[in-house]
Every structure is written in C-alpha cells, then in structure tokens.
Write an enzyme that holds these catalytic residues in place. Sequence first.
Site, short mmCIF file in Angstrom:
data_model
loop_
_atom_site.label_atom_id
_atom_site.label_comp_id
_atom_site.label_asym_id
_atom_site.label_seq_id
_atom_site.Cartn_x
_atom_site.Cartn_y
_atom_site.Cartn_z
N SER A 1 11.90 16.29 -1.00
CA SER A 1 11.10 15.12 -0.89
C SER A 1 9.82 15.34 -0.98
O SER A 1 9.29 16.93 0.12
CB SER A 1 11.16 14.32 -0.21
N SER B 1 14.80 14.96 -5.20
CA SER B 1 13.77 14.58 -4.19
C SER B 1 12.51 13.42 -4.36
O SER B 1 12.83 13.09 -5.33
CB SER B 1 12.98 16.08 -4.94
N GLU C 1 9.62 11.38 -4.36
CA GLU C 1 8.34 11.68 -3.75
C GLU C 1 7.57 10.16 -3.85
O GLU C 1 7.51 9.75 -4.86
CB GLU C 1 7.60 12.45 -4.90
#
Length: 382
Positions: free
Chosen positions: A255, A293, A295
């Site tokens: 992240s 991940s 974001e």
Amino acid sequence: MTRADSPTPRTNPRPRDLGIAPGTLPPGPSNSLTDVPGVRVGHVTLDHQHGTGLPVRTGATVVVPAPGSLFRDKPVAGLEVVNGFGKAAGLSQVAELGVLETPLALTNTLSVGSAFEGLVRHALDGHPEIGVTTGTVNPVVFECNDGWLNDIRGLHVRPDHVLEALEAASDGPVPEGAVGAGAGMVAFGWKAGIGSSSRIVDAVGGTGTGFTVGALVLANFGLADDLTVLGVPVGRTLTPQQVREQAEFARGAGSCVVLLATDAPADARQLRRVAKRATVGLARTGGIVQHGSGEYALAWSTTHRVPHRPSGPVRAASALAEDGPLIDLFFRAAVEATEEAVLGSLFAARPVTGVRGHHAPALPAERVARLVNPVHHPTSAR
C-alpha cells in the site's frame, strides 16, 4: 523504545543532495508538506524488542491539516481511492461531504482502531459539544501493512501514541524514512516509510509569488525490479537476489498513502482532481497499483474552511480557474511532489531487521545517483 520524533539535522542525503530533482517546478523552503502554512506533522516511533522476544517496528504519524479547530471550521478536502485494498477509517464521509474535521493519522493495518480512538479522544478534549449539543466526529485514519518487519499481531500502537504524536507535531522539516508510521514499511524491496516534498506554483506568471503544494507519503509498495528514478529502471541493477527471494513485498502488496496539502482556494471537486494525479507520481517511481496494494490519495486546502454551524443557508466560496494553465500547474505539482516524496522515503530510511529475521536493507543512494546521472557521478555504478 517509544520515541516522539521532532525535526533533527538530516544524516542521509535527500534526493536533491545527489542531483535527483524530479520535475520542473521549484520546491518550497524545506521541500516538505509543512511548507504549506499551518500544516504540522508529528511522529511517534516504536522501535524495541517486546517482552515476547518479537521486534516492534511500527508507530504513528499524525498530520494536523490546518490551524485552529478543525471540527468547528473544517478544511475542504478531496479523496481519490486508487485501489481500495485497505482498511482506512473515515473516508466515506470525506468522499460524501468533502471536508476534514480531525487531524489525520497513519499507522499499521491492525492499529487503525487505536489511532481512531486517539483522534476521538483528542476531539472530545477540545470540543465539549461533540455528542451532546451536536453530532459526533469523523476521524480519518490511513494504514499500511508493516507485518514483514513488525510484530503486527502485538497491537503495540495505542491511542496515547497518537496523542503523543499530536503533542510533538511541528511545522518544521518533516523527518523521513523509518520514523512514525513508516518504522516498519518496505518499498520496492528496500527500507522505506515516510517521505515528503513540496512544489511552488507561480499563479501570477513571472512574479515569483503563488501557492504551495506539499506532499507526504507512507510508502510500502512496489515490485523490487520496478524501482525507477528519473526514468532509469535502477531496481533491475540494484536489487540483490536475496531481496527478491525473501521479501514478501516483492510481490508488490503493501500500500501507499499520499497526503497533499495546498494553500490555494480549491473546492472539493478540484482537490479530488489534484489527488488523482498522485497516481502518476507513484507510477513514475515504478508503482503499478497491484491487486493487494491499497493506494489512497487525499488532498485538502488550508484556505477554504466550512463552518460546523453555518451563518446562513448559502455559503460563498472561491475556486481555482480551470479554463487556463493554472490547474495543470497544480496537477504537475502533485505529480512531482509525490514522486520526490517516495524517493525521499527510500533515501532517508536506515536498514531494519524485524520479525522472523526479515531484513530490509537501505537503498544505496550513491549508487542510485551514479546510475541516474553517470556524467555528474563518474565513478562506476557497479
């Protein structure tokens, strides 16, 4: 060891110290988020061996987005969820109403609840009306998974750590690297964490006056071979085989949180457009926004404040013009500051060894500089 981090002389070179200056816009005086007047940042770093024998490599970072009471006079904000694989708190109300009403907290994934409570306690201490004569409050907490290095199951970040970080918050240069929420974070297989940068937008061409855009990132993302610096794929040359083999985050799961502040009078819609451009800055460093991940990008204005109790049925507000080049300069500033903040998190971080013997080495900054600009760094890059 529990440590409240305050601005100190830097020991590692920043990217610009080695000739790595992304983009074309000039940085602010300290090249950090706090170049935006009224913004403050505080860290508490937890870096010790727990009684269980497990390493604690975590912490909390807080950002105070504007001066005064955030609950009574709320900064306007815009949110961009690039990939929602995350456990953040408070974002749906920001997306719906376009305002902030508490400081922002960053921490590890399993400590979001503790950080939320810390922000609630801070708001209640300063606002006796909350929950009595008015509604409740919407704390905003972002997270990244630091479980590669940190005993994340130990739930070591407590509400008091958030309050301690708020007490330590400063408008000075932002400490970067393995500090605060960044203590256990890894990016592109290298130790990373907190990074910050800023850009000046000349709103009146040639006058040297204008607005500031500042960025702070919590970097914990990226495939090892994808690290890119000023367009050069340095990760392919630099990354040791052992990093590729051992790092769970070599798969890219982790992240990245991007916080963007400006003193320009932008509205919530425009701020979301600015926040969206953070994705380009991440891409320039080699990020591809993997499935696992999370974001997130959040942008706010310190100029526009929305009163909790409006004085009338209509509120007048100004906004940036979008029929000329000015808005593109803000987009550029967000891209460049995000890119440099990610690189700054890598350049500043020291090597860290954590749970199960996992090790995140420090990025060899001098080698990066030689790979990117061999003319100015003629020593062999190998």
